[in-house]
Write a protein that holds these residues in place. Sequence first.
Motif, short mmCIF file in Angstrom:
data_model
loop_
_atom_site.label_atom_id
_atom_site.label_comp_id
_atom_site.label_asym_id
_atom_site.label_seq_id
_atom_site.Cartn_x
_atom_site.Cartn_y
_atom_site.Cartn_z
N ASP A 46 0.56 -1.35 -0.34
CA ASP A 46 0.00 -0.24 0.42
C ASP A 46 0.38 1.21 0.01
N LEU A 47 2.31 1.05 -0.71
CA LEU A 47 3.33 3.03 -0.56
C LEU A 47 3.49 2.98 -2.18
N PRO A 48 3.53 3.95 -2.49
CA PRO A 48 3.69 4.19 -3.92
C PRO A 48 5.02 3.31 -4.43
N ALA A 49 5.30 2.95 -5.30
CA ALA A 49 6.18 2.41 -5.52
C ALA A 49 8.05 3.05 -5.70
N THR A 50 8.86 2.75 -5.66
CA THR A 50 10.63 4.11 -5.56
C THR A 50 11.33 3.13 -6.38
N GLU A 51 11.87 3.97 -7.54
CA GLU A 51 12.58 3.41 -8.00
C GLU A 51 13.58 3.22 -7.08
N LEU A 52 14.67 2.46 -6.64
CA LEU A 52 16.26 2.43 -5.36
C LEU A 52 17.32 2.21 -6.42
N MET A 60 25.53 0.39 -11.74
CA MET A 60 24.15 0.20 -11.85
C MET A 60 24.41 0.79 -13.73
N PRO A 61 24.86 0.06 -14.96
CA PRO A 61 24.46 0.99 -16.18
C PRO A 61 23.25 1.63 -16.52
N ARG A 62 23.81 2.75 -16.94
CA ARG A 62 22.43 2.95 -17.15
C ARG A 62 21.43 2.28 -18.79
N ASP A 63 22.60 1.75 -19.42
CA ASP A 63 22.46 1.05 -21.15
C ASP A 63 22.61 0.73 -21.40
N ALA A 64 22.50 -0.54 -22.32
CA ALA A 64 24.15 -1.04 -23.55
C ALA A 64 24.49 -0.99 -23.32
N ALA A 65 24.62 -0.26 -24.79
CA ALA A 65 25.33 0.79 -25.13
C ALA A 65 26.55 1.23 -24.44
N SER A 66 26.50 1.85 -23.16
CA SER A 66 27.19 2.59 -22.01
C SER A 66 27.84 1.35 -21.66
N ALA A 67 27.21 0.64 -21.43
CA ALA A 67 28.09 0.04 -20.66
C ALA A 67 28.96 -1.05 -21.09
N VAL A 68 29.57 -1.09 -23.03
CA VAL A 68 30.00 -1.76 -23.18
C VAL A 68 30.89 -1.02 -24.06
N GLY A 69 30.76 0.55 -23.55
CA GLY A 69 31.76 1.77 -24.42
C GLY A 69 31.39 1.76 -25.99
N LYS A 70 29.58 1.27 -26.28
CA LYS A 70 29.26 2.18 -28.22
C LYS A 70 28.29 3.33 -27.75
N SER A 71 28.49 3.54 -29.02
CA SER A 71 27.06 4.32 -29.12
C SER A 71 26.08 3.60 -29.64
N THR A 72 26.23 2.60 -29.60
CA THR A 72 24.99 1.61 -29.90
C THR A 72 25.45 -0.18 -30.01
N ARG A 78 27.38 -8.39 -26.66
CA ARG A 78 26.99 -7.34 -26.09
C ARG A 78 26.71 -6.82 -24.87
N LEU A 79 25.11 -7.47 -25.51
CA LEU A 79 23.64 -7.85 -24.93
C LEU A 79 24.45 -8.16 -23.19
N GLY A 80 24.95 -9.57 -23.52
CA GLY A 80 25.81 -10.91 -22.50
C GLY A 80 26.47 -9.70 -21.81
N GLN A 81 27.47 -9.12 -22.05
CA GLN A 81 28.08 -7.57 -21.48
C GLN A 81 27.40 -6.85 -19.99
N TYR A 82 26.34 -6.75 -20.61
CA TYR A 82 25.35 -5.60 -20.22
C TYR A 82 24.50 -6.62 -19.41
N VAL A 83 24.31 -7.74 -19.34
CA VAL A 83 23.58 -7.64 -18.26
C VAL A 83 24.92 -8.85 -17.00
N ARG A 84 25.60 -8.81 -17.39
CA ARG A 84 26.58 -9.69 -16.16
C ARG A 84 26.98 -7.70 -15.08
N LYS A 85 27.21 -6.68 -16.53
CA LYS A 85 27.11 -5.61 -15.22
C LYS A 85 26.27 -5.52 -14.59
N ILE A 86 25.08 -5.89 -15.02
CA ILE A 86 23.55 -5.65 -13.83
C ILE A 86 23.40 -6.29 -12.95
#
Length: 372
Positions: free
Chosen positions: A150-156, A161-173, A192-200
């Motif tokens: 019964d409380l509002p959802a909150t982002e922690l 935490m990486p921002r997105d997949a591209a920045s996680a692997v040092g690429k523009s895309t 590259r998605l695997g690298q992103y997932v492992r960082k998360i």
Amino acid sequence: MLYVDVPTSKEVAALNLVRSDACISIYLKTTPLTQEIRDSQITLGNLAKSAIGQLEGAGLEKRRIWPLQENFDSLLEDDAFWKHQAHSLAILATPDLMRTYRLANKLTDMVKVSDRFHLKPLLRAITFPHAAHVLAISENAVRLVEISSDLPATELRVPNMPRDAASAVGKSTINDSGTGRRLEGLQGQKVRLGQYVRKIDAALRPILMHSDIPVVLAATLPVESLFRSLSALPLLPQTIEGSPDHLTDAELAKAARPVLDGYYKSQIEDFHRLFEQRAGQNRVTTDISDAARAATFGGIESLLVDIDSITDGFVDDRTGAVTFASEGDADNYGIVDEIAGRAMRSGAHVFAVRKADIPADKELAAILRYPI
């Protein structure tokens, strides 16, 4: 934010072994809203006073009562402690120790005094926490959202935490391709998605790996399948389908609640199916005396116990024989609570539920490791 510190099953089993001339178990409703916490403090004061009164009536020496009173007084005056609460608070105290647990469940106010702790309400918190983390992942973003009843959802905020997949692997895309590149097309994207997932996964491990709060994944393929294959985090089997990028935290919480409800319901349904199968093999019981003997000798595989009822008495430490009492006092204890503790120590799965969830509306139901 909902502040919880639910004990693990191993901790609860260890607490079940605590013996003292004065074990006080207090459960009370609290609130995450600091401005409304005063009512809970007043309730705790009254429950602690009742417990001390029972010990005095039982003739416990004052030198053993004073440390208990001092610890309760200190807790009541700890303003920093009361600023960070959840929906319920469990307090377990002897003259030599005090343990507190903030719980997401809404429990009934109660106090129990004996030579051991009353732990069934804690089992309910472990069984059905009614809170969860939602992990929303796409190639474009990742966030961890905490939800409760019964409380509002909150982002922690999650360190590293990486921002997105591209920045996680040092690429523009991560979708680039072309002749001469070592990683091309779909193969390169998957790597590259695997690298992103492992960082998360690495960022989340300190927060989620030892938590008893369920984790619901919100993702689409191929991120979902990659995360499930590469991460050891305790994810629920059902996923919130569709891209989470355009869902608000509140919408993620709404989508997660049916997943949680379905998961809890499936656990009880699985128990009932196995209970029916084992009934024909004489490997089930709803009798308290039979369950006590089985628990004492490590014979319980799975156990449902009614969270609300208390049958007072004693269970013999060697034989498991039960002696029932007409009412509770500072000497006896909850028999089913003791059965649950013994079952947990032998590795049984124990679920604290409402009576309607137990076969034949009994106080307990046990699936046994061997016939009786």
